[in-house]
Design a protein around this motif. Sequence first.
Motif, PDB file in Angstrom:
ATOM      1  N   ASN A   9      26.996 -28.555   0.391  1.00  0.00           N
ATOM      2  CA  ASN A   9      26.743 -29.253  -0.861  1.00  0.00           C
ATOM      3  C   ASN A   9      25.952 -28.320  -1.772  1.00  0.00           C
ATOM      4  OD1 ASN A   9      24.662 -30.256   1.323  1.00  0.00           O
ATOM      5  ND2 ASN A   9      23.592 -30.308  -0.627  1.00  0.00           N
ATOM      6  N   ASP A  10      26.156 -28.458  -3.064  1.00  0.00           N
ATOM      7  CA  ASP A  10      25.435 -27.633  -4.027  1.00  0.00           C
ATOM      8  C   ASP A  10      23.979 -28.053  -4.102  1.00  0.00           C
ATOM      9  OD1 ASP A  10      27.664 -26.108  -4.756  1.00  0.00           O
ATOM     10  OD2 ASP A  10      28.305 -27.588  -6.239  1.00  0.00           O
ATOM     11  N   SER A  62      22.459 -31.629  -5.066  1.00  0.00           N
ATOM     12  CA  SER A  62      23.548 -32.602  -5.019  1.00  0.00           C
ATOM     13  C   SER A  62      23.786 -33.062  -3.587  1.00  0.00           C
ATOM     14  CB  SER A  62      24.841 -31.996  -5.576  1.00  0.00           C
ATOM     15  OG  SER A  62      25.935 -32.863  -5.380  1.00  0.00           O
ATOM     16  N   THR A  63      24.200 -34.313  -3.439  1.00  0.00           N
ATOM     17  CA  THR A  63      24.580 -34.827  -2.119  1.00  0.00           C
ATOM     18  C   THR A  63      26.097 -34.885  -1.955  1.00  0.00           C
ATOM     19  OG1 THR A  63      24.481 -37.108  -2.926  1.00  0.00           O
ATOM     20  CG2 THR A  63      22.479 -36.211  -1.916  1.00  0.00           C
ATOM     21  N   ASP A  64      26.836 -34.407  -2.958  1.00  0.00           N
ATOM     22  CA  ASP A  64      28.297 -34.409  -2.883  1.00  0.00           C
ATOM     23  C   ASP A  64      28.776 -33.339  -1.911  1.00  0.00           C
ATOM     24  OD1 ASP A  64      28.448 -36.428  -4.778  1.00  0.00           O
ATOM     25  OD2 ASP A  64      28.636 -35.028  -6.459  1.00  0.00           O
TER      26      ASP A  64
END
Length: 287
Positions: free
Chosen positions: A61-62, A65-67
């Motif tokens: 993930n970046d 971010s939690t994406d």
Amino acid sequence: MKTNFSVIQRLASAALLGLAVSSQAMAAKDEAAAAKLPDAVRAGGKLNVTISLAYPPMEYNDAGSTDLKGFDIDLAKAIAERLGLAADFQNVDFPQLIPQVVTGRSDLIMTAFSDKVERQTQLDFIDYFQTGNVFYTATELKDSVKTEADLCGKTIAVATGTSWVTWAEDLSKTTCAADKQMNVIQIPTQAEHIMQIKQGRAQASIIGLEGLLDLMKQEPGKFYQIGAVGEINHYGIAFAKQNAQLRDAVLAALNGLKADGTYVEILDRYGLKEAGVEEFTVNGAKK
């Protein structure tokens, strides 16, 4: 077996623990594959996937971010969609991957996890990705560390509980004098390995070739490969031995994804097309 990889995704942040992310099933359902599912999984509507962050370009993930991103993430979502399920991801430390699955807290492991004969005593694997091990370090050490033999007596930071630990230890025994063995230390994440190298506490680390090329792409001129690619092997989707029905459903979904080009498209999305396998095999590792 091909060993050249081109990787284009960004370097991940440090591991994010306790992450749980779901995706909604959107792609066309493969009815034949879904029919193979265990009743409990079908009724639950979710495919519980255990991962261990962070290892770009496979799962990461970046920063901030939690994406979730990465090849494993996208392929797991595609498998779930074909089975009419939503992918739900649980992030754990690497040594907890096997316990998570054999105790039934998760359906499968899909996180750059090598198919190994010794792991086959507890798990079944579907081999879906080919890789290899490489030593790497910071360019500041290029004059003193040129080959694996130059690592004798040095400290190597390796991901905790991975097959890279035994690979480094075995190579040390065959390459180095008895009184000048590599000092292999186990530390969870790639970001921490890099920090150990930058602080001079370690002189090298080990990573899958796809991960090193990604690192070199994102930080040009800062790292280099030491020696040749070793121990060509396969990453596998891992299931508890008693979960053969789910294994077969996932295998059927994967075969469908390969037949219609989705598998290759996801590989290519991350610059990993040459890491694809011609055929998905169950428990392909023989040593």
